[in-house]
Design a protein around this motif. Structure first.
Motif, PDB file in Angstrom:
ATOM      1  N   SER A 127      -9.040  10.678  -1.285  1.00 23.18           N
ATOM      2  CA  SER A 127     -10.089  10.346  -1.369  1.00 23.18           C
ATOM      3  C   SER A 127     -10.004  10.062  -3.013  1.00 23.18           C
ATOM      4  N   LEU A 128      -9.931   8.871  -3.575  1.00 24.83           N
ATOM      5  CA  LEU A 128      -9.736   8.596  -4.978  1.00 24.83           C
ATOM      6  C   LEU A 128     -11.109   8.722  -5.703  1.00 24.83           C
TER       7      LEU A 128
ATOM      8  N   ILE B  21     -16.986   1.526  -5.951  1.00 22.69           N
ATOM      9  CA  ILE B  21     -16.110   0.162  -5.880  1.00 22.69           C
ATOM     10  C   ILE B  21     -16.584  -0.587  -6.914  1.00 22.69           C
TER      11      ILE B  21
ATOM     12  N   VAL C  80     -12.308   2.371  -7.341  1.00 22.84           N
ATOM     13  CA  VAL C  80     -11.487   1.453  -7.155  1.00 22.84           C
ATOM     14  C   VAL C  80     -11.915   0.171  -8.006  1.00 22.84           C
TER      15      VAL C  80
ATOM     16  N   CYS D 195       0.714  -1.200   0.039  1.00 21.67           N
ATOM     17  CA  CYS D 195       0.045  -0.020   0.093  1.00 21.67           C
ATOM     18  C   CYS D 195       1.054   0.961   0.071  1.00 21.67           C
TER      19      CYS D 195
ATOM     20  N   TYR E   9      -7.649   6.468  -9.933  1.00 19.82           N
ATOM     21  CA  TYR E   9      -8.149   5.382  -9.847  1.00 19.82           C
ATOM     22  C   TYR E   9      -7.204   4.068  -9.608  1.00 19.82           C
ATOM     23  N   LEU E  10      -7.617   3.249  -8.668  1.00 23.94           N
ATOM     24  CA  LEU E  10      -6.875   1.849  -8.569  1.00 23.94           C
ATOM     25  C   LEU E  10      -7.671   0.886  -9.079  1.00 23.94           C
TER      26      LEU E  10
ATOM     27  N   ILE F   9       0.465   7.529  -6.319  1.00 27.06           N
ATOM     28  CA  ILE F   9      -0.410   8.144  -5.982  1.00 27.06           C
ATOM     29  C   ILE F   9       0.152   9.716  -6.037  1.00 27.06           C
TER      30      ILE F   9
ATOM     31  N   HIS G   6     -13.368   6.973   3.483  1.00 28.84           N
ATOM     32  CA  HIS G   6     -13.987   7.183   1.708  1.00 28.84           C
ATOM     33  C   HIS G   6     -15.016   6.340   1.605  1.00 28.84           C
TER      34      HIS G   6
ATOM     35  N   MET H  61     -16.720   6.393  -1.923  1.00 29.82           N
ATOM     36  CA  MET H  61     -15.889   5.819  -3.077  1.00 29.82           C
ATOM     37  C   MET H  61     -16.422   4.666  -3.941  1.00 29.82           C
TER      38      MET H  61
ATOM     39  N   ALA I 187      -6.920   1.946  -1.222  1.00 29.91           N
ATOM     40  CA  ALA I 187      -8.029   2.983  -1.643  1.00 29.91           C
ATOM     41  C   ALA I 187      -8.891   3.297  -0.656  1.00 29.91           C
TER      42      ALA I 187
ATOM     43  N   ALA J 205      -5.321  -3.125  -3.989  1.00 33.08           N
ATOM     44  CA  ALA J 205      -5.746  -1.814  -4.566  1.00 33.08           C
ATOM     45  C   ALA J 205      -6.991  -1.304  -3.581  1.00 33.08           C
TER      46      ALA J 205
END
Length: 220
Positions: free
Chosen positions: A138-139, A163, A142, A96, A117-118, A103, A158, A161, A132, A128
């Motif tokens: 805060s992406l 997913i 994922v 990670c 994005y992962l 990132i 997050h 997010m 994330a 990932a």
């Protein structure tokens, strides 16, 4: 937070057509390397000027217990077939950190975290998800392919997010019931998961790639 002491092979880079507006960092599975998913980009059916930079990092080479200690590209050690309980948590954390550094490099180049994005397959999918949902940024979302998530109860960041989880219904490596249990645990933590299963084993299929492409386009 920069982890510059973690030496890495230079990732495979597929630059965006025109100016990069989004970035996908895509992690391979056990024993593969960053070239493994390099050729999938044209099969995502993205628009010609999609503006997405794809980065495919290489996992470090290390011994893998379940494979007799063989040295191979691996994001963390797999010690047994008990995927949900016998977890190399320390190895996952180190990987990670490697993702966090990637990132941060993209943020320095002007890409906002919400446009990063992962994605990951198998081992890469586990990393990932963990990166994330436990990292400081805060992406944009994922994508977790043919994977599992034994540490979902630790996630609390997050929760909005996006997913996307995708899995093979005949997967002999990560059986679908393990993936479903991981999905349920993530959802129990308050996350929204878009789930799709396919008539395949531990692999990717054309239908799945179209699904990924549509998911990315909906967010670009």
């Amino acid at each position: 937070m920069v982890f510059s002491t973690l030496k890495q092979e230079k990732p495979v880079l597929i630059e965006a057509p025109g100016k990069a507006q989004k970035v996908v960092i895509w992690l391979h599975g056990l024993g593969a390397d960053g070239h493994d998913f390099e050729e999938i980009v044209p099969h995502l059916s993205l628009p010609e000027q999609h503006g997405i930079r794809f980065i495919f990092p290489h996992a470090p080479i290390s011994p893998v217990t379940i494979n007799g200690g063989m040295q191979m590209h691996s994001w963390y050690d797999i010690r047994s077939e008990n995927l949900l309980e016998d977890v190399d948590a320390a190895g996952v954390r180190v990987s990670c950190y490697r993702v966090f550094e990637l990132i941060e490099n993209q943020i320095k180049e002007g890409i906002t975290a919400s446009n990063i994005y992962l994605a990951g397959f198998s081992q890469g999918g586990l990393v990932a998800l963990n990166a994330a949902l436990s990292g400081q940024y805060s992406l944009g979302g994922v994508i977790a392919l043919s994977t599992y998530c034994p540490m979902a109860e630790q996630f609390y960041l997050h929760r909005d997010m996006p997913i996307l989880m995708l899995h093979g219904e005949q997967d002999p490596v990560v059986p679908i019931h393990i993936a479903e249990a991981s999905r349920d645990a993530i959802q129990k933590g308050g996350y929204q998961v878009e789930w799709h299963s396919f008539d395949m084993q531990h692999q990717v299929c054309a239908e799945e790639l179209v699904q990924i492409g549509e998911w990315l386009q909906a967010r670009t």
